[in-house]
Motif scaffolding. Structure first.
Motif, PDB file in Angstrom:
ATOM      1  N   ARG A  87       3.876  80.605  39.181  1.00  0.00           N
ATOM      2  CA  ARG A  87       4.703  79.713  38.368  1.00  0.00           C
ATOM      3  C   ARG A  87       5.047  78.432  39.124  1.00  0.00           C
ATOM      4  NH1 ARG A  87       8.629  84.591  36.257  1.00  0.00           N
ATOM      5  NH2 ARG A  87       7.170  85.478  34.707  1.00  0.00           N
ATOM      6  N   LEU A  88       5.371  78.559  40.398  1.00  0.00           N
ATOM      7  CA  LEU A  88       5.676  77.370  41.185  1.00  0.00           C
ATOM      8  C   LEU A  88       4.441  76.480  41.336  1.00  0.00           C
ATOM      9  CD1 LEU A  88       7.920  78.811  44.044  1.00  0.00           C
ATOM     10  CD2 LEU A  88       8.647  77.430  42.105  1.00  0.00           C
ATOM     11  N   ASN A  89       3.298  77.093  41.600  1.00  0.00           N
ATOM     12  CA  ASN A  89       2.064  76.309  41.731  1.00  0.00           C
ATOM     13  C   ASN A  89       1.723  75.597  40.423  1.00  0.00           C
ATOM     14  OD1 ASN A  89       1.284  76.698  44.447  1.00  0.00           O
ATOM     15  ND2 ASN A  89       0.485  78.730  43.992  1.00  0.00           N
ATOM     16  N   ALA A  90       1.977  76.255  39.289  1.00  0.00           N
ATOM     17  CA  ALA A  90       1.690  75.631  37.997  1.00  0.00           C
ATOM     18  C   ALA A  90       2.576  74.410  37.773  1.00  0.00           C
ATOM     19  CB  ALA A  90       1.886  76.649  36.872  1.00  0.00           C
ATOM     20  N   VAL A  91       3.856  74.526  38.126  1.00  0.00           N
ATOM     21  CA  VAL A  91       4.765  73.389  37.986  1.00  0.00           C
ATOM     22  C   VAL A  91       4.353  72.249  38.917  1.00  0.00           C
ATOM     23  CG1 VAL A  91       7.140  72.604  38.359  1.00  0.00           C
ATOM     24  CG2 VAL A  91       6.715  74.795  37.216  1.00  0.00           C
ATOM     25  N   ALA A  92       4.070  72.581  40.179  1.00  0.00           N
ATOM     26  CA  ALA A  92       3.679  71.553  41.144  1.00  0.00           C
ATOM     27  C   ALA A  92       2.354  70.902  40.766  1.00  0.00           C
ATOM     28  CB  ALA A  92       3.587  72.165  42.545  1.00  0.00           C
TER      29      ALA A  92
END
Length: 314
Positions: free
Chosen positions: A222-227
């Motif tokens: 999820r963090l990688n998708a946002v970044a």
């Protein structure tokens, strides 16, 4: 103003360093033999010091901008300050929604390391920017890049912890032995009653208090998708700025090329994460490869590969 900024950010470094030690003490308690306390004082001290450090860090970044008369992320030193701030602030904000104190050591260590390199190897006096940088795209392009890098950093910490948890889970599964348990009034013996083993190593006891592999992988994803969304905006804004500054949107400059490589790595990661039936630890390695490429783009390409972006190291 420059001296005030330096003193404030150095104060933040001290706070982060002590916070890192506090989080390490907390982890040591989790791995100890004594019963665990419900109130994790060392972790809470680490959080309090992290918030104090973020406050000092933010004021130091603002005073740096006031001293330079512009936004404070026009060179490698200031970019380092910005993305370290985003990483620490992101960690603290997320922790208010879900308990991720187990990442405190990783994120605070990263912040201390980044700021150490920034102070002792990348520091430059606060000054104006070259005319080519005097554009509102400096605000958009570089700020989004710094923010995305900070979020990628937290995701990388989660992926690293996921791999440690995966290794520990395999060791725990390998130590499971069937137990002989007496059952029934006739005294029959059941050979296959599995008794979950208690972790006997320090790492095992620590990891018993960390979320499982699947939860860590979903969090990192999820963090990688946002970044990744932010990094896409970085790429697009950079092309628009290049068109305005150099009369072409793309020229295969080393910095441009590596920015595209990073985008392709994370795009491939998100694609295979959604479509390919890999084991989840492979996704963690994929994400870490992207983060290493991100660091190489900043610390290697900026310094050792001459190009139109070479002024970013000044």
């Amino acid at each position: 103003m420059t001296d005030y900024s330096t003193a404030l950010v150095l104060g933040a470094v001290v706070c982060y360093l002590i916070a890192m030690l506090s989080f390490a003490v907390d982890i040591s308690a989790l791995g100890g033999h004594a019963p665990q306390r419900k109130v994790r004082r060392a972790a809470n001290i680490g959080l309090a010091l992290s918030w104090l450090g973020v406050g000092l860090h933010l004021v130091g970044l603002v005073t740096r901008g006031l001293a330079a008369g512009r936004v404070p992320w026009a060179n490698m030193y200031e970019f380092s300050l910005t993305f370290a701030l985003v990483a620490m602030l992101g960690f603290l904000v997320i922790n208010r929604k879900r308990d991720i104190r187990y990442l405190g050591v990783f994120v605070s260590f990263l912040a201390v390391a980044v700021l150490f390199v920034a102070f002792w190897h990348l520091f430059v006096e606060a000054d104006g920017v070259q005319p080519i940088l005097d554009s509102y795209w400096l605000v958009v392009h570089v700020s989004v890049a710094a923010g995305s890098t900070g979020v990628f950093s937290i995701a990388a910490a989660a992926s690293a912890l996921q791999l440690i948890q995966h290794r520990q889970s395999r060791r725990t599964a390998a130590t499971k032995q069937p137990a002989r348990v007496a059952a029934g009034s006739g005294g029959d013996v059941v050979e296959d009653a599995a008794v979950p083993p208690q972790p006997t190593t320090f790492v095992g006891r620590v990891m018993a208090h960390v979320p499982d592999v699947e939860s860590l992988e979903r969090f990192a994803y999820r963090l990688n998708a946002v970044a990744f969304v932010g990094w896409t905006l970085t790429l697009v804004a950079g092309a628009i700025w290049a068109e305005a500054a150099w009369g072409r949107p793309w020229g295969w400059d080393p910095k441009e090329t590596w920015t595209l490589v990073i985008w392709l790595i994370y795009a491939a990661y998100l694609h295979v994460r959604a479509t390919v039936g890999w084991t989840i630890n492979r996704f963690a390695w994929f994400g870490l490869v992207g983060f290493v490429a991100l660091l190489a783009n900043f610390y290697v390409v900026n310094i050792f590969f001459p190009g139109n972006h070479s002024y970013s190291g000044l």
